[in-house]
Design an enzyme around this catalytic site. Structure first.
Site, PDB file in Angstrom:
ATOM      1  N   TYR A 123       0.792  -1.231   0.000  1.00  0.00           N
ATOM      2  CA  TYR A 123       0.000   0.000   0.000  1.00  0.00           C
ATOM      3  C   TYR A 123       0.826   1.284   0.000  1.00  0.00           C
ATOM      4  O   TYR A 123       0.273   2.369   0.043  1.00  0.00           O
ATOM      5  CB  TYR A 123      -0.961   0.000   1.196  1.00  0.00           C
ATOM      6  CG  TYR A 123      -2.175  -0.871   0.965  1.00  0.00           C
ATOM      7  CD1 TYR A 123      -2.032  -2.143   0.446  1.00  0.00           C
ATOM      8  CD2 TYR A 123      -3.451  -0.430   1.250  1.00  0.00           C
ATOM      9  CE1 TYR A 123      -3.118  -2.951   0.223  1.00  0.00           C
ATOM     10  CE2 TYR A 123      -4.551  -1.239   1.027  1.00  0.00           C
ATOM     11  CZ  TYR A 123      -4.374  -2.493   0.520  1.00  0.00           C
ATOM     12  OH  TYR A 123      -5.468  -3.298   0.299  1.00  0.00           O
ATOM     13  N   ASP A 203      -3.981 -18.125   3.698  1.00  0.00           N
ATOM     14  CA  ASP A 203      -5.014 -18.941   3.028  1.00  0.00           C
ATOM     15  C   ASP A 203      -5.763 -19.797   4.044  1.00  0.00           C
ATOM     16  O   ASP A 203      -6.999 -19.924   3.982  1.00  0.00           O
ATOM     17  CB  ASP A 203      -4.418 -19.780   1.890  1.00  0.00           C
ATOM     18  CG  ASP A 203      -3.088 -20.423   2.253  1.00  0.00           C
ATOM     19  OD1 ASP A 203      -2.520 -20.095   3.309  1.00  0.00           O
ATOM     20  OD2 ASP A 203      -2.609 -21.262   1.472  1.00  0.00           O
ATOM     21  N   ASP A 227      -6.712  -6.073   4.920  1.00  0.00           N
ATOM     22  CA  ASP A 227      -7.801  -5.450   4.155  1.00  0.00           C
ATOM     23  C   ASP A 227      -8.776  -6.521   3.668  1.00  0.00           C
ATOM     24  O   ASP A 227      -9.993  -6.414   3.812  1.00  0.00           O
ATOM     25  CB  ASP A 227      -7.186  -4.689   2.965  1.00  0.00           C
ATOM     26  CG  ASP A 227      -8.157  -3.691   2.363  1.00  0.00           C
ATOM     27  OD1 ASP A 227      -9.254  -3.514   2.922  1.00  0.00           O
ATOM     28  OD2 ASP A 227      -7.825  -3.102   1.322  1.00  0.00           O
ATOM     29  N   ASP A 231     -12.814  -7.690   5.285  1.00  0.00           N
ATOM     30  CA  ASP A 231     -14.067  -7.726   4.509  1.00  0.00           C
ATOM     31  C   ASP A 231     -14.730  -9.091   4.708  1.00  0.00           C
ATOM     32  O   ASP A 231     -15.945  -9.198   4.857  1.00  0.00           O
ATOM     33  CB  ASP A 231     -13.795  -7.522   3.005  1.00  0.00           C
ATOM     34  CG  ASP A 231     -13.947  -6.060   2.594  1.00  0.00           C
ATOM     35  OD1 ASP A 231     -13.689  -5.181   3.434  1.00  0.00           O
ATOM     36  OD2 ASP A 231     -14.329  -5.803   1.434  1.00  0.00           O
TER      37      ASP A 231
END
Ligand code: ATP
Length: 338
Positions: A123, A203, A227, A231
């Protein structure tokens, strides 16, 4: 009196901001906790009006406020939030995932927090074109990793629930960068003998968030993984409409919903304002700690229990299985805030 800077945002941002202003004004009038709110432009609308997604005037107003609330912004999000996080050194991104009653959710007994490193990783936007390929720099430093790990352990200690920190990375593939992150977390874990520590590949974590999310207490992870996983965790408890977030530094903090500007539902009065209202709850908790103000923490608890009670009584917006508009839902919250 707390001075709050409020970025009203794009898409559903203005509707959610209106809701939050109503809530804050009610707290101000009925619960005797005083605020002054300064509404500011940033994002797509600011870019269109001023040529800058983050105008100097907005930045100056944020810097001179006690705390910032930010509604979601649109396409120019990276030029607003990513810049603010780095400029104000808001290194810890805190994203709770908590079950509320009667949600269209996979599980109903979840109470966990994702602590996401907020200043590094992919980022930083350092991307280059090299011989027909795109190259991105993934920066993970020992200092930033230790700083976020410490924050995660302190969060677990403060919550006093499962006393567990799960460090999430992919060091079997990204040996150097995630190797540094993993080592830093392991070292910090030594200082917290009362808190159990585990490591998990990203994962496997994505899978376990669906399979057994109740097993998590605090997840600490790098910027991009955090991030994505947040979600996912918000969806597991009922969707983005219920998901608040905090960006915290040593001196300043900014609170915002996890979700984006959701242009598909903008202007329809169907957005769920809980994500932003619960961000206000997090803001009050932070103000309480920073200023040793018990009243803030009392009102924070009241606000959260009011959201809980309202959805429990079946008053809900469309995204969580109800039929109330943004305004109707907000009015129900404020009518119970006495
Ligand atoms: P970003 O990439 O900026 O995070 P996005 O385009 O991936 O944004 P979001 O805006 O975060 O997507 O949200 C995805 C979808 O979830 C939206 O299109 C919308 O339908 C739904 N959604 C998000 N927030 C809310 C909310 N507060 N209330 C109801 N639905 C929402």
């Amino acid at each position: 009196m707390y001075n709050i800077s409020l970025i009203t945002g794009d898409g559903i941002g203005p509707e959610l901001s209106e809701s939050v202003v109503t809530v804050l004004n009610t707290i101000n009038d009925k619960l005797d906790l005083k605020f002054s709110i300064k509404e500011l432009q940033a994002g797509d609308i600011a870019l269109k009006n001023t040529g800058k997604a983050l105008p100097d005037e907005t930045l100056d107003a944020i810097k001179s406020s006690d705390v910032c609330l930010k509604a979601p912004v649109g396409e120019s999000a990276a030029d607003v939030i990513v810049v603010l996080r780095r400029m104000l050194d808001l290194y810890a991104n805190i994203r709770p995932a908590k079950s509320y009653p009667h949600m269209p959710a996979l599980h109903d007994d979840i109470d966990m927090v994702i602590v996401r490193e907020n200043t590094e990783d992919l980022y930083t936007g350092k991307e280059f074109a090299v011989d027909g390929a795109g190259v991105a720099l993934r920066i993970i430093s020992e200092d930033a990793s230790k700083r976020i790990a410490k924050y995660a352990f302190e969060t677990s200690k403060q919550r006093g629930q499962k006393n567990k920190v799960t460090c999430v990375h992919k060091s079997n593939v990204m040996r150097l960068t995630d190797g540094i992150f993993s080592k830093a977390c392991k070292e910090v874990a030594q200082d917290y003998p009362g808190i159990s520590f585990e490591e998990m590949y990203v994962d496997a974590c994505a899978m376990n968030l669906i399979r057994q999310p109740q097993s998590f207490d605090v997840i600490v992870t790098t910027n991009l993984f955090g991030d994505i996983l947040s979600d996912e965790s918000s969806q597991v408890v009922g969707g983005l409409g219920m998901a608040p977030a905090a960006n915290i530094g040593d001196k300043f903090a900014l609170f915002e919903p996890v979700h984006g500007a959701a242009f598909d539902i903008a202007g329809k009065q169907i957005a769920n304002p809980s994500s932003f209202i619960l961000s206000v709850k997090m803001m009050l908790d932070w103000l309480s700690q920073k200023h040793n103000d018990a009243k803030c923490s009392e009102v924070a608890s009241k606000l959260e229990s009011t959201v809980h009670d309202v959805v429990k009584s079946g008053i809900k917006t469309k995204d969580i299985g109800g039929d109330k508009t943004t305004k109707e839902f907000t009015n129900e919250i404020v009518s119970r805030l006495v």
